[in-house]
Design an enzyme around this catalytic site. Structure first.
Site, PDB file in Angstrom:
ATOM      1  N   HIS A 103      -9.046  10.884   0.253  1.00 58.97           N
ATOM      2  CA  HIS A 103      -8.279   9.647   0.151  1.00 58.97           C
ATOM      3  C   HIS A 103      -6.967   9.812   0.922  1.00 58.97           C
ATOM      4  CE1 HIS A 103      -5.887   6.411  -1.894  1.00 58.97           C
ATOM      5  NE2 HIS A 103      -7.026   5.795  -1.769  1.00 58.97           N
ATOM      6  N   HIS A 126       0.811  -1.221   0.000  1.00 59.14           N
ATOM      7  CA  HIS A 126       0.000   0.000   0.000  1.00 59.14           C
ATOM      8  C   HIS A 126       0.841   1.265   0.000  1.00 59.14           C
ATOM      9  CE1 HIS A 126      -3.495   2.470   1.624  1.00 59.14           C
ATOM     10  NE2 HIS A 126      -3.939   1.889   0.520  1.00 59.14           N
TER      11      HIS A 126
END
Length: 609
Positions: free
Chosen positions: A495, A267
């Site tokens: 985000h 990630h």
């Protein structure tokens, strides 16, 4: 089964499994489990990866691997369901979801892959596909029509001399549709890769989602054939499709991150940029897909330009007081990948001494002894212990956390949130007593998503599932709305992921962190074996701002960070302070249940069925 709370009532399938080790994160590439339909706007960008080949329209034929909600969101972009005022029609839509249950995975992460393949049936009519304007391959779809982006100021898409605040080097992404001043000092990916920041020789892109054709187009034409290394976590079929994307681009190569613990993800979001003039590191929150760069709130830290060291210097030369060089080399070495050896050597050859932030990383593994403080939230705890000081009255200084995805944390707050994570977040120096200050968690409500620039499809980037939510209703009492009037981004869903410790009047910060890590044990790590071991599933990366590294006692908060000025000393917090608590009518956005009582900003509803 129904669940009631002050933030809403949900009808869901029962779940007796409270062991999140058995539940894959939403980013895990799992086979489809049920046939959900999610209504979206025909051309609204969703924060999923659309892996389109250069010669094909971006969302013409796709196979989506991962979350059912996102699968349907992309597949039905061309077939939205409009809000109906006819009660019988609405009742019929509601009935389609009753009794079907929800077979989605737990959401420990925030991104899901969308793959394009060659052997899917071609959609009709073929003639309309051929007539799609070429501009749609170059610009993201827009809820305002194709001309919306064409009419944007040139400096949104084209690199210009940006006005930057070089004190903190923390920037937000540009967002389309805002008053021009709110993009002054913000950066688009084309700005980051611009010749204005250096003459690029080679780059490495660490990320979770990639649209390689789109990514290549973001490089200036003069750098577009320079070597690019893609560092990813895809396996098997997903890896094969990623490699297929790159076939038209011989200058793109790959490094696969090892994911040895189940349900972990790669990630981390980072750029390594090697120039003729030196070297630069960019740590960010955006995926390398077009939808992440236009109508969402994102952030990044961009390093100074690091000069090359004189020949013959040792590898430890050129480190900063924050040991950024040492920690970055240690993080890259944790990949155990030969493809990164050349980048490790390049970093050793450059002077990173101007860096004023601390690196906070997660890398998969189980760690004991002193290694427990190398990664995850225990790394943050160690840095706060060593480099901050106790503040009088700090029991009233709240911890503020803001994120776009939420993992399973147990049946009550003592299991992980309070027992581990909050203890880390409340660390200030070497004080023996740790108070229990307020903890305020920012996560968008249904109303925030409904009224956003993208409308309901913005919820595709906020994968908090009903399966997770129903097991931790206690968590929702911590929730606060997403409001960002100070940065003009109240309607650009976040985000970005940020964590901080603020004064009671929210005018000062004891520290600030921007990171890829969401609120999950997979990202931050969880203690095991009577607290003698920490287990981390995923790769994550962020930077910590501590006042002492900037010769300050605390960071003053910049209440009006736009338009940007290099002379401002305040820290540009991305959202409004103090945070706004959920009202009894507010509900956290749950992405795999229907929202058909009110239309979004584009007249559509959200109906998983």
């Amino acid at each position: 089964m129904s669940q009631d709370s002050q933030h809403g009532k949900w009808s869901v399938s029962s779940s007796d499994d409270d062991d999140d080790d058995r539940l894959p994160p939403s980013g895990t590439k799992t086979p489809a489990q049920s046939n959900h339909r999610v209504t979206t706007l025909p051309s609204v960008p969703t924060s999923v990866e659309v892996k389109s080949e250069p010669s094909k329209p971006p969302v013409s034929s796709v196979v989506i691997v991962g979350s059912e909600a996102r699968q349907s969101a992309v597949k039905n972009q061309s077939n939205p369901v409009k809000y109906e005022t006819n009660p019988s029609s609405k009742k019929k839509k509601e009935a389609t979801s009753e009794g079907s249950g929800w077979a989605l995975s737990d959401s420990d992460d925030d991104d899901v892959k969308v793959e394009t393949v060659d052997d899917l049936p071609k959609q009709e009519p073929q003639r309309s596909r051929a007539k799609k304007p070429k501009v749609q391959n170059e610009r993201p779809p827009s809820p305002h029509g194709r001309l919306y982006y064409i009419d944007e100021p040139d400096d949104f898409f084209e690199s210009c001399v940006p006005r930057l605040n070089d004190t903190y080097r923390f920037y937000l992404n540009k967002v389309t549709g805002l008053d021009r001043k709110y993009n002054s000092g913000a950066l688009h990916i084309r700005d980051v890769l611009s010749p204005l920041f250096g003459t690029l020789k080679e780059s490495a892109q660490f990320n979770y989602c990639f649209d390689i054709a789109w990514m290549v187009k973001q490089y200036p034409s003069e750098f577009r054939d320079r070597p690019v290394l893609i560092v990813h976590g895809d396996k098997r079929e997903a890896k094969a499709r990623l490699l297929q994307q790159a076939q038209p681009f011989p200058h793109v190569s790959f490094c696969q991150a090892k994911l040895d613990i189940a349900f972990g993800t790669h990630h981390t979001k980072m750029m390594l940029l090697w120039y003729e003039e030196g070297f630069r590191v960019v740590i960010l929150t955006s995926n390398l897909i077009r939808a992440d760069w236009y109508q969402k709130t994102q952030g990044m830290w961009m390093s100074p330009l690091f000069p090359r060291l004189p020949e013959g210097c040792s590898a430890s030369t050129g480190d900063s007081p924050t040991h950024f060089k040492r920690d970055l080399l240690e993080y890259l070495s944790s990949y155990r990948a030969a493809e990164l050896d050349v980048w490790i050597q390049r970093i050793k050859e450059h002077d990173l001494s101007e860096t004023r932030v601390y690196l906070i990383a997660s890398t998969p593994g189980r760690y004991v002894g002193s290694d427990m403080e190398r990664w995850g939230h225990l790394r943050l705890r160690k840095l706060l212990y060593d480099h901050t000081k106790p503040i009088p009255g700090d029991e009233k200084w709240p911890v503020v956390g803001q994120f776009s995805s939420i993992g399973s944390m147990g049946l009550d707050k003592t299991k992980w949130l309070e027992g581990e994570f909050q203890r880390t977040m409340t660390t200030l120096g070497k004080a023996s007593h740790r108070p229990s200050p307020p903890m305020q968690l920012l996560y968008p409500s249904v109303e925030d998503v409904r009224t956003s620039l993208e409308g309901y499809p913005a919820g595709g980037s906020l994968p908090y599932s009903i399966q997770t939510a129903q097991k931790q209703l206690w968590l929702h009492s911590y929730f606060h709305r997403w409001k960002a009037d100070s940065t003009g981004r109240s309607h650009a869903m976040p985000h970005i992921k940020t964590y901080m410790r603020a004064s009671p009047d929210f005018s000062e910060l004891a520290w600030f962190l921007v990171t890829s890590a969401n609120l999950s044990k997979a990202a931050w790590g969880a203690l095991e074996k009577n607290n003698t071991q920490i287990m981390v599933r995923s790769y994550e990366l962020g930077v910590l701002f501590v006042p002492s590294a900037f010769n300050m006692e605390t960071f003053p908060v910049d209440k009006n960070p736009f338009p940007c000025s290099s002379s401002v000393s305040g820290f540009p917090v991305p959202f409004d302070l103090p945070p706004t608590c959920y009202s009894p009518k507010d509900q956290p956005w749950i992405w795999n249940i229907p929202y058909n009582q009110a239309p979004d900003t584009h007249g559509n509803i959200w109906v998983p069925s």
